[in-house]
Motif scaffolding. Structure first.
Motif, PDB file in Angstrom:
ATOM      1  N   THR A  26       4.098   6.891  -1.176  1.00  0.00           N
ATOM      2  CA  THR A  26       3.664   5.564  -1.613  1.00  0.00           C
ATOM      3  C   THR A  26       2.731   4.946  -0.591  1.00  0.00           C
ATOM      4  O   THR A  26       1.723   4.321  -0.950  1.00  0.00           O
ATOM      5  N   LEU A  27       3.028   5.112   0.671  1.00  0.00           N
ATOM      6  CA  LEU A  27       2.164   4.580   1.724  1.00  0.00           C
ATOM      7  C   LEU A  27       0.791   5.241   1.675  1.00  0.00           C
ATOM      8  O   LEU A  27      -0.239   4.564   1.808  1.00  0.00           O
ATOM      9  N   GLN A  28       0.751   6.534   1.442  1.00  0.00           N
ATOM     10  CA  GLN A  28      -0.538   7.229   1.331  1.00  0.00           C
ATOM     11  C   GLN A  28      -1.325   6.743   0.121  1.00  0.00           C
ATOM     12  O   GLN A  28      -2.545   6.576   0.190  1.00  0.00           O
ATOM     13  N   ARG A  29      -0.633   6.512  -0.978  1.00  0.00           N
ATOM     14  CA  ARG A  29      -1.310   5.985  -2.170  1.00  0.00           C
ATOM     15  C   ARG A  29      -1.875   4.598  -1.899  1.00  0.00           C
ATOM     16  O   ARG A  29      -2.974   4.266  -2.352  1.00  0.00           O
ATOM     17  N   LEU A  30      -1.128   3.780  -1.152  1.00  0.00           N
ATOM     18  CA  LEU A  30      -1.614   2.447  -0.783  1.00  0.00           C
ATOM     19  C   LEU A  30      -2.866   2.564   0.081  1.00  0.00           C
ATOM     20  O   LEU A  30      -3.850   1.849  -0.142  1.00  0.00           O
ATOM     21  N   GLU A  31      -2.849   3.460   1.040  1.00  0.00           N
ATOM     22  CA  GLU A  31      -3.999   3.641   1.921  1.00  0.00           C
ATOM     23  C   GLU A  31      -5.227   4.136   1.175  1.00  0.00           C
ATOM     24  O   GLU A  31      -6.354   3.804   1.530  1.00  0.00           O
ATOM     25  N   LYS A  32      -5.016   4.911   0.120  1.00  0.00           N
ATOM     26  CA  LYS A  32      -6.128   5.425  -0.681  1.00  0.00           C
ATOM     27  C   LYS A  32      -6.639   4.391  -1.685  1.00  0.00           C
ATOM     28  O   LYS A  32      -7.662   4.605  -2.323  1.00  0.00           O
ATOM     29  N   GLY A  33      -5.899   3.297  -1.859  1.00  0.00           N
ATOM     30  CA  GLY A  33      -6.328   2.258  -2.786  1.00  0.00           C
ATOM     31  C   GLY A  33      -5.882   2.482  -4.212  1.00  0.00           C
ATOM     32  O   GLY A  33      -6.513   1.984  -5.150  1.00  0.00           O
ATOM     33  N   ASP A  34      -4.797   3.208  -4.416  1.00  0.00           N
ATOM     34  CA  ASP A  34      -4.284   3.469  -5.757  1.00  0.00           C
ATOM     35  C   ASP A  34      -3.862   2.142  -6.403  1.00  0.00           C
ATOM     36  O   ASP A  34      -3.006   1.437  -5.885  1.00  0.00           O
ATOM     37  N   PRO A  35      -4.450   1.778  -7.544  1.00  0.00           N
ATOM     38  CA  PRO A  35      -4.106   0.506  -8.179  1.00  0.00           C
ATOM     39  C   PRO A  35      -2.700   0.471  -8.775  1.00  0.00           C
ATOM     40  O   PRO A  35      -2.219  -0.591  -9.160  1.00  0.00           O
ATOM     41  N   LYS A  36      -2.039   1.628  -8.865  1.00  0.00           N
ATOM     42  CA  LYS A  36      -0.690   1.668  -9.430  1.00  0.00           C
ATOM     43  C   LYS A  36       0.380   1.273  -8.415  1.00  0.00           C
ATOM     44  O   LYS A  36       1.535   1.092  -8.787  1.00  0.00           O
ATOM     45  N   VAL A  37       0.005   1.146  -7.143  1.00  0.00           N
ATOM     46  CA  VAL A  37       0.967   0.743  -6.121  1.00  0.00           C
ATOM     47  C   VAL A  37       1.289  -0.731  -6.332  1.00  0.00           C
ATOM     48  O   VAL A  37       0.393  -1.548  -6.549  1.00  0.00           O
ATOM     49  N   GLY A  38       2.563  -1.068  -6.272  1.00  0.00           N
ATOM     50  CA  GLY A  38       2.991  -2.436  -6.526  1.00  0.00           C
ATOM     51  C   GLY A  38       2.509  -3.433  -5.476  1.00  0.00           C
ATOM     52  O   GLY A  38       2.272  -3.090  -4.315  1.00  0.00           O
ATOM     53  N   LEU A  39       2.363  -4.665  -5.930  1.00  0.00           N
ATOM     54  CA  LEU A  39       1.934  -5.736  -5.037  1.00  0.00           C
ATOM     55  C   LEU A  39       2.935  -5.952  -3.908  1.00  0.00           C
ATOM     56  O   LEU A  39       2.560  -6.312  -2.792  1.00  0.00           O
ATOM     57  N   HIS A  40       4.219  -5.687  -4.165  1.00  0.00           N
ATOM     58  CA  HIS A  40       5.223  -5.866  -3.128  1.00  0.00           C
ATOM     59  C   HIS A  40       5.026  -4.873  -1.979  1.00  0.00           C
ATOM     60  O   HIS A  40       5.322  -5.187  -0.832  1.00  0.00           O
ATOM     61  N   VAL A  41       4.477  -3.703  -2.280  1.00  0.00           N
ATOM     62  CA  VAL A  41       4.192  -2.723  -1.235  1.00  0.00           C
ATOM     63  C   VAL A  41       3.032  -3.224  -0.374  1.00  0.00           C
ATOM     64  O   VAL A  41       3.075  -3.161   0.858  1.00  0.00           O
ATOM     65  N   LEU A  42       2.011  -3.758  -1.006  1.00  0.00           N
ATOM     66  CA  LEU A  42       0.887  -4.328  -0.267  1.00  0.00           C
ATOM     67  C   LEU A  42       1.340  -5.495   0.591  1.00  0.00           C
ATOM     68  O   LEU A  42       0.960  -5.609   1.763  1.00  0.00           O
ATOM     69  N   ALA A  43       2.175  -6.371   0.027  1.00  0.00           N
ATOM     70  CA  ALA A  43       2.676  -7.514   0.790  1.00  0.00           C
ATOM     71  C   ALA A  43       3.513  -7.043   1.977  1.00  0.00           C
ATOM     72  O   ALA A  43       3.413  -7.607   3.076  1.00  0.00           O
ATOM     73  N   GLY A  44       4.311  -6.009   1.793  1.00  0.00           N
ATOM     74  CA  GLY A  44       5.101  -5.472   2.892  1.00  0.00           C
ATOM     75  C   GLY A  44       4.230  -4.892   3.989  1.00  0.00           C
ATOM     76  O   GLY A  44       4.507  -5.058   5.186  1.00  0.00           O
ATOM     77  N   ALA A  45       3.154  -4.212   3.607  1.00  0.00           N
ATOM     78  CA  ALA A  45       2.237  -3.648   4.593  1.00  0.00           C
ATOM     79  C   ALA A  45       1.529  -4.752   5.363  1.00  0.00           C
ATOM     80  O   ALA A  45       1.383  -4.677   6.593  1.00  0.00           O
ATOM     81  N   LEU A  46       1.088  -5.785   4.664  1.00  0.00           N
ATOM     82  CA  LEU A  46       0.435  -6.908   5.347  1.00  0.00           C
ATOM     83  C   LEU A  46       1.408  -7.615   6.278  1.00  0.00           C
ATOM     84  O   LEU A  46       1.034  -8.026   7.385  1.00  0.00           O
ATOM     85  N   TRP A  47       2.652  -7.769   5.854  1.00  0.00           N
ATOM     86  CA  TRP A  47       3.656  -8.404   6.706  1.00  0.00           C
ATOM     87  C   TRP A  47       3.898  -7.566   7.953  1.00  0.00           C
ATOM     88  O   TRP A  47       3.984  -8.098   9.064  1.00  0.00           O
ATOM     89  N   ALA A  48       3.999  -6.243   7.789  1.00  0.00           N
ATOM     90  CA  ALA A  48       4.257  -5.351   8.919  1.00  0.00           C
ATOM     91  C   ALA A  48       3.117  -5.393   9.936  1.00  0.00           C
ATOM     92  O   ALA A  48       3.341  -5.221  11.130  1.00  0.00           O
ATOM     93  N   MET A  49       1.909  -5.632   9.464  1.00  0.00           N
ATOM     94  CA  MET A  49       0.756  -5.685  10.374  1.00  0.00           C
ATOM     95  C   MET A  49       0.471  -7.101  10.864  1.00  0.00           C
ATOM     96  O   MET A  49      -0.507  -7.328  11.563  1.00  0.00           O
ATOM     97  N   GLY A  50       1.303  -8.070  10.448  1.00  0.00           N
ATOM     98  CA  GLY A  50       1.084  -9.457  10.860  1.00  0.00           C
ATOM     99  C   GLY A  50      -0.105 -10.109  10.184  1.00  0.00           C
ATOM    100  O   GLY A  50      -0.740 -10.996  10.742  1.00  0.00           O
ATOM    101  N   MET A  51      -0.419  -9.643   8.995  1.00  0.00           N
ATOM    102  CA  MET A  51      -1.581 -10.155   8.274  1.00  0.00           C
ATOM    103  C   MET A  51      -1.200 -10.733   6.911  1.00  0.00           C
ATOM    104  O   MET A  51      -1.985 -10.689   5.974  1.00  0.00           O
ATOM    105  N   LEU A  52      -0.011 -11.289   6.793  1.00  0.00           N
ATOM    106  CA  LEU A  52       0.460 -11.781   5.504  1.00  0.00           C
ATOM    107  C   LEU A  52      -0.418 -12.896   4.948  1.00  0.00           C
ATOM    108  O   LEU A  52      -0.526 -13.061   3.733  1.00  0.00           O
TER     109      LEU A  52
END
Length: 71
Positions: A7-33
């Motif tokens: 799922t993380l790899q799909r997010l990095e590739k820009g897969d539109p099927k990845v849920g918004l909650h995964v993107l929000a979690g990634a932004l939170w983890a990087m301090g970019m919420l």
């Protein structure tokens, strides 16, 4: 983030099927919420704006004159 490596790899590739909650979690983890609001802003949606412009009528016509509206 509690997601699989796939799922993380799909997010990095820009897969539109990845849920918004995964993107929000990634932004939170990087301090970019705070960037989430920028992503969801209609002004930054170039593709959506282009599609909406394409749906507009190609030409318009004046409505017929109504004698009851003549002041």
């Amino acid at each position: 983030m509690l997601v699989s490596p796939d799922t993380l790899q799909r997010l990095e590739k820009g897969d539109p099927k990845v849920g918004l909650h995964v993107l929000a979690g990634a932004l939170w983890a990087m301090g970019m919420l705070d960037r989430l609001a920028d992503i969801a802003a209609p002004t930054s949606d170039v593709v959506g704006a282009t599609e909406e412009l394409a749906r507009l009528p190609k030409r318009t016509r004046l409505p017929p004159e109504d004698p009851d509206l003549d002041f």
